[in-house]
Design an enzyme around this catalytic site. Structure first.
Site: not given
Length: 482
Positions: A396-397
């Site tokens: 994810c980010d």
């Protein structure tokens, strides 16, 4: 599903602008995240010992200024330089940062997040140029003097040129936002904040803009509203509550669990899929965000440091004396407004066949995935059907929120299925191992993932928990293992 992999590769040949901005936000986050403990330590010190703190102490308060002026920017620059150029990059970034700090009269957070990676890039490029060109026995001399000489010039450049430019830019942004505050229109920032968050650009906003401004204001007045304008957990809580009561069967079943993780765990990414599923609900998020900011303004409330993660516990822990009423009401009002607006949207949009339609769609999607290829991660020959998957990476980010939750949940499912030989871990997109057999990523981060994994097999999902594609993957792994 093999067709989907092919489509993913085709559509990601040219990364979108959003993917590049997300990557920048992720980079900023990974500069800040390892140092959050230091920021919180400074926030606690400030909340306790400054003149308006819980336990005012003039002697201990002498540490507040130097800590925010020197320690915190240097940590950011060191981390940023290390991310780009390893340990040598960390040293170069720190050398550049001290020039900015000495040449400025404001905390140089933004400058540190620029000069740190730049210093790392400079030394990395130099090392690349001289690679395999140093005579044996001279490595240490070249390594030390290269940093010394290049660091000297970077120190001069940061002190005389880069520092003044960043100070001027910081002054412009500060003046613009202060003007917005003076007019009473600060809540309008939610028009930018909320849509940006669900597009996974929240880290660019928080770490790149609001945190530096917040730290600067906290040094002057002991708190800052900037820490609350994008991190308020209230709007997300209101949205998830609305889906709990008025959503379709799937959302009513999953939203309560998401509430606990979002509100108490501080992982805001959990509500993003709900907004993306019903885009009009962004109006509820904007209304909730605006009302929360307005309430914070009305009561003059703020926090002493950035709440990361954005949990209600982090909010309360970083609330200075005399601000609890305003902070709690800001979260509560944002929750109520978001809940009301989102509920109305869901009620008006809801049709009698919605649940059945969505259930049918899920079934059809499962059938399609099966027909596209039962072997998600293997070739079509018979021998590949028993080939082992050893490593699955959830990304994810920032690598510390939704991906961590997804990896933990999926790992437990593998254990229940007696599939203990498969490694499942979570990473920031750019940090996931290249030898991963499968990459699992939210569909909105696919372009960014393809920037790092051009040839890897990627599964895109809508939700890190309970997504049909993850269930399909689990079934396929169990089938191949037996």
């Amino acid at each position: 599903m093999s067709n989907q992999f092919a489509n993913n590769q085709a559509t990601a040949s040219k990364p979108s602008v959003r993917a590049k901005i997300q990557a920048m936000g992720g980079f900023l986050t990974n500069m800040v995240l390892p140092n959050i403990g230091a920021f919180i330590a400074w926030g606690i010190l400030t909340a306790l010992v400054i003149e308006t703190g819980w336990l005012p102490n003039a002697h201990l308060a002498e540490m507040v200024g130097p800590t925010i002026t020197y320690l915190l920017p240097l940590l950011l620059a060191y981390t940023g330089g290390r991310m780009v150029g390893g340990q040598r990059g960390a040293v170069m970034g720190s050398i550049g940062a001290i020039g900015l700090i000495i040449g400025s009269d404001i905390p140089m957070f933004l400058g540190a997040m620029i000069i740190g990676p730049f210093g790392g890039w400079v030394i990395k490029r130099f090392d690349k140029l001289i690679e395999n060109k140093i005579r044996a026995g001279f490595e240490m001399v070249v390594n030390n003097f290269s940093i010394g000489i290049l660091g000297f010039f970077l120190l001069l450049l940061s002190y005389t040129v880069i520092g003044p430019v960043i100070s001027a830019a910081n002054g412009f942004v500060t003046s613009a936002i202060e003007a917005l505050v003076a007019t009473g229109f600060l809540p309008l920032l939610s028009l930018i904040n909320e849509p940006a968050k669900v597009l996974f650009l929240n880290n660019v906003i928080d770490q790149g803009i609001y945190y530096p401004l917040g730290m600067q204001e906290t040094l002057e007045v002991g708190k800052s509203i900037y820490f609350t304008v994008a991190s308020n957990p209230g709007p997300g809580l209101g949205l998830l509550l609305a889906f709990t009561f008025f959503g379709n069967k799937t959302s009513r079943r999953t939203a309560p669990g998401a509430i606990i993780i979002h509100f108490f765990g501080g992982i805001h990414e959990l509500y993003f899929p709900y907004v993306l599923m019903k885009p009009l609900t962004i109006l509820g998020m904007i209304a909730g965000g605006m009302s929360g900011i307005a309430t914070f303004q009305l009561f003059g409330a703020g926090l002493v440091a950035g709440p990361s993660p954005g949990s209600i516990f982090a909010y309360l822990a970083l609330t200075p004396r005399g601000n609890f009423t305003g902070i709690i009401l800001g979260v509560l009002v944002a929750t109520i407004v978001s809940f009301i607006v989102t509920s109305l949207i869901l009620k008006f949009e809801k049709s009698s066949d919605e649940d059945d339609d969505q259930l049918t769609e899920s079934i059809e999607r499962s059938k399609t995935m099966k027909s596209e290829g039962k072997q998600i991660y293997s070739s079509s020959d018979d021998s590949a059907k028993t080939s082992a998957v050893n490593k699955i990476s959830f990304v994810c980010d920032a690598g510390a929120g939704s991906s961590a939750l997804g990896a933990t949940t999926f790992r437990k499912k593998l254990q229940k299925a007696d599939l203990n030989g498969i490694e499942v871990k979570h990473y920031r997109i750019e940090d996931a191992p290249q030898d991963s057999d499968i990459i699992v990523v939210h569909k909105n981060l696919l372009d960014r993932a393809r920037m790092t994994f051009k040839d890897q097999k990627i599964i895109t999902i809508d939700n890190y928990i309970g997504d049909p594609k993850l269930e399909e993957l689990l079934q396929q792994l169990a089938k191949n293992n037996h």
